[in-house]
Design a protein around this motif. Sequence first.
Motif, mmCIF file in Angstrom:
data_model
loop_
_atom_site.group_PDB
_atom_site.id
_atom_site.type_symbol
_atom_site.label_atom_id
_atom_site.label_comp_id
_atom_site.label_asym_id
_atom_site.label_seq_id
_atom_site.Cartn_x
_atom_site.Cartn_y
_atom_site.Cartn_z
ATOM 1 N N GLU A 169 5.847 -3.621 -8.411
ATOM 2 C CA GLU A 169 6.255 -4.633 -7.727
ATOM 3 C C GLU A 169 7.704 -4.922 -8.443
ATOM 4 O OE1 GLU A 169 5.345 -7.279 -5.177
ATOM 5 O OE2 GLU A 169 4.815 -5.083 -4.814
ATOM 6 N N LYS A 533 9.375 -17.736 3.997
ATOM 7 C CA LYS A 533 7.917 -17.037 4.394
ATOM 8 C C LYS A 533 7.700 -17.262 5.858
ATOM 9 C CE LYS A 533 7.040 -15.506 -0.294
ATOM 10 N NZ LYS A 533 5.947 -15.617 -1.322
ATOM 11 N N ARG A 563 -6.198 -16.551 -5.713
ATOM 12 C CA ARG A 563 -5.360 -15.056 -6.203
ATOM 13 C C ARG A 563 -6.407 -14.253 -6.876
ATOM 14 N NH1 ARG A 563 0.178 -14.883 -7.811
ATOM 15 N NH2 ARG A 563 0.423 -12.888 -9.174
HETATM 16 N N1 COA Z 1 0.813 -4.953 -4.198
HETATM 17 C C1 COA Z 1 0.568 -5.940 -5.339
HETATM 18 N N2 COA Z 1 1.143 -7.110 -5.165
HETATM 19 C C2 COA Z 1 1.747 -7.562 -4.002
HETATM 20 C C3 COA Z 1 2.243 -6.675 -3.178
HETATM 21 C C4 COA Z 1 1.608 -5.177 -3.421
HETATM 22 N N3 COA Z 1 1.889 -4.093 -2.329
HETATM 23 N N4 COA Z 1 2.919 -7.052 -2.295
HETATM 24 C C5 COA Z 1 3.245 -7.944 -2.510
HETATM 25 N N5 COA Z 1 2.803 -8.323 -3.886
HETATM 26 C C6 COA Z 1 2.568 -9.683 -4.612
HETATM 27 C C7 COA Z 1 4.049 -10.216 -4.936
HETATM 28 O O1 COA Z 1 4.326 -9.430 -6.087
HETATM 29 C C8 COA Z 1 3.753 -11.848 -4.905
HETATM 30 O O2 COA Z 1 3.262 -11.979 -6.395
HETATM 31 P P1 COA Z 1 3.573 -13.308 -7.229
HETATM 32 O O3 COA Z 1 2.784 -14.300 -6.708
HETATM 33 O O4 COA Z 1 3.022 -12.914 -8.595
HETATM 34 O O5 COA Z 1 5.102 -13.396 -7.297
HETATM 35 C C9 COA Z 1 2.873 -11.916 -4.048
HETATM 36 O O6 COA Z 1 2.151 -10.866 -3.906
HETATM 37 C C10 COA Z 1 3.413 -12.626 -2.661
HETATM 38 O O7 COA Z 1 4.410 -11.433 -2.116
HETATM 39 P P2 COA Z 1 5.299 -11.794 -1.061
HETATM 40 O O8 COA Z 1 4.649 -12.801 -0.149
HETATM 41 O O9 COA Z 1 5.855 -10.535 -0.601
HETATM 42 O O10 COA Z 1 6.435 -12.705 -1.616
HETATM 43 P P3 COA Z 1 7.806 -12.056 -2.510
HETATM 44 O O11 COA Z 1 8.400 -13.372 -2.990
HETATM 45 O O12 COA Z 1 7.158 -11.159 -3.658
HETATM 46 O O13 COA Z 1 8.790 -11.294 -1.530
HETATM 47 C C11 COA Z 1 9.701 -11.131 0.701
HETATM 48 C C12 COA Z 1 9.185 -12.232 -0.171
HETATM 49 C C13 COA Z 1 10.177 -11.894 1.867
HETATM 50 C C14 COA Z 1 10.805 -10.178 0.064
HETATM 51 C C15 COA Z 1 8.386 -9.978 1.086
HETATM 52 O O14 COA Z 1 7.401 -10.802 1.507
HETATM 53 C C16 COA Z 1 8.929 -9.124 1.958
HETATM 54 O O15 COA Z 1 9.524 -7.905 1.708
HETATM 55 N N6 COA Z 1 8.274 -9.192 3.097
HETATM 56 C C17 COA Z 1 8.363 -8.337 4.328
HETATM 57 C C18 COA Z 1 7.132 -8.221 4.753
HETATM 58 C C19 COA Z 1 6.497 -7.093 5.641
HETATM 59 O O16 COA Z 1 7.065 -6.072 5.699
HETATM 60 N N7 COA Z 1 5.467 -7.436 6.320
HETATM 61 C C20 COA Z 1 5.014 -6.210 7.269
HETATM 62 C C21 COA Z 1 4.938 -6.790 8.602
HETATM 63 S S1 COA Z 1 6.139 -6.038 9.474
#
Ligand code: COA
Length: 636
Positions: A169, A533, A563
């Motif tokens: 991450e 989000k 979580r």
């Molecule tokens: N493996 C492990 N953990 C993961 C993960 C993965 N592949 N992806 C996300 N997480 C974790 C994050 O580290 C975060 O942890 P935290 O609560 O400890 O910070 C948590 O899950 C939430 O992640 P996310 O909702 O992605 O929030 P974020 O603040 O890290 O990032 C964005 C926000 C908008 C940058 C991100 O959500 C993003 O890039 N979204 C695009 C989504 C996408 O491509 N969706 C596919 C459909 S087209």
Amino acid sequence: MRAYHAEHQRSIDQPNDFWKEQARRIPWFKPPETILSYDDQNHARWYEDGELNTCHAALDHHVETGRGEQPAIHWDSPVTGQRRTLTYRELRDDVAKFAGALASLGVAKGDRVVIYMPMVPEALVAMYACARLGAVHSVVFGGFAAHELAVRIDDAEPRIVIAASCGIEIDRVLPYKPILDQALAQSQHRPAACIVLQREQARADLGPGDHDWQTLVSAASPVDCVPVRGTDPLYILYTSGTTGKPKGVVRDNGGHAVALHYSMERIYGMSPGEVFFSASDVGWVVGHSYIVYAPLIYGCTTVVYEGKPVRTPDAGSFWRLISEYQVKAFFTAPTAFRAIKKEDPDGRLLEKYDISCLRALFLAGERLDPPTFHWLEDLLKIPVIDHWWQTETGWPIAANLQGLDPMPVKAGSATVPVPGFNVQILDRSAETTAPCEQGSVVIQEPMPPGCLAGIWHDPKRFHSAYMAAFPGYYLTGDAGYIDQDGYLFVMGRTDDVINVAGHRLSTGEMEEVVGSHPAVAECAVIGIQDDLKGQVPLGLVIPKDGFDGDTDKLERELVALVREQIGAIACLKQMLVVSRLPKTRSGKILRKLLRTIADGEEFGLPSTIDDPASLQDVHDTMIDRRVGEAHKARLR
Ligand code: COA
Ligand code: AMP
């Protein structure tokens, strides 16, 4: 008549002829004679007597017809500082060898293989190797916790599990092997072996039954593609439904290949040889369809990005990738651009890059909110296309078809139904609604090729979830309307599914986890509006009699439990202990009303409410605890 209308009409009136023509563009081992048939639930099946292999169609065929030296994958990983390009020939060779390694562990046609890997080229190698053998892969998103992985292992009953030693991450390395070990300790099913790809950022300790990827591959011999039938399964992808148990969406081989090929040309306006970039994850359907399969089936190059839209290292990453790899069409979720806009509101970072190669931007995963749409349109001055689809359909149901007949964009609309999809809006009595009147969005059977073939091992659930509500129609679970120009507006789910940062999650599942805590008597989890989000979950709980009264501690424990059980991706950060919940006289929690209050919208007292004072209680608690404050501030 516009080209779009003519093509859509033909696809609905003459589905056999239409999809027979499209099928000719795929290299079959034995071309299908039967195009459309129906299963015993009256659900469409496509190409049942055709024989092909998806790996052959995507790799071997292109090597044999002159694309061997063209890049198939550009892997770009700012989180590790690495990048790599694999040509079609190199990828085909890696896949053939890894398929040999899988075969040496006994994997054969029809066997399931669970894959738990981050965005590395080996994830694609593993998926294609399964396809090569006629085995059925099931990729589990890396953000899911051990319990979720265990549930999928028990349902898919894989012969082998393939994992990477870690994912990365923004600011931390996440070891995957301990999660896998925990999942296997929780699951009833025992795979015969696990294969682990060791990454230098966190090497895993291998135990008995674990194989090192590299060692296994060095001893393996390449194997050929195994012919499968059009209707044989290619993969199972689990997605959230309304209960705690995710639904295993089954995708076939034949219809999938034909539909994706068609979409690359007609929807995305691509030509073979060009570069397509979809910034999603192999664990989601967007990743399956538009990172792994469609670009290669169509002879394009795919960009595999192990990074985020922001902070790896900055909000200009997408622009860098588009410019460096000369991307022609880019696809991501609106939430990614909301994150970019927050960090770089004037798009200053774009000035560093020449992205004149980019023809169109595609967004899906959640509704493209008009402010984000206008920001992108002003900044990029290219078509910004919202298109709507779901895990079940595997490719877009509604879009603005850039390769067929681009139409004027209407903010908030996914434009028009894609050829093959007979989209209708029905009211509660199954009558078609008038233009602009909202109802359930349904798809009349036959659904086109590429859509789900069923729910893994659960035909009853397939029927009850999708086919029972309106016989003859597939229920999408979304509400929306069609306007007087035929434009479709998708407004949100009608069930307990929420969309958090483009990730599909079930509030019902979260409620099951919260309800399993010994101090909880009753709970509700709802999706509330969030500026970044789109939606985030909010939990409300009533403790059991005898609870010791430390509400802060209980709330923290419940956040931690979700979580731990579902994963960080659930993003359940706020729980509120309340003394009562608003319910109807028949005892149903008024979830929609709770959402309205949390979102700061006007609400009235429903006539069915049992205890009006409960509403005031919840309302006051939400105000006290500043629920959704940032979002409400923007509304004011
Ligand atoms: N493996 C492990 N953990 C993961 C993960 C993965 N592949 N992806 C996300 N997480 C974790 C994050 O580290 C975060 O942890 P935290 O609560 O400890 O910070 C948590 O899950 C939430 O992640 P996310 O909702 O992605 O929030 P974020 O603040 O890290 O990032 C964005 C926000 C908008 C940058 C991100 O959500 C993003 O890039 N979204 C695009 C989504 C996408 O491509 N969706 C596919 C459909 S087209
Ligand atoms: P998933 O199965 O994860 O792709 O999520 C599918 C759901 O996301 C759909 O049923 C919609 O609720 C929502 N969704 C996806 N794309 C869009 C879009 N373009 N507009 C509105 N909702 C969308």
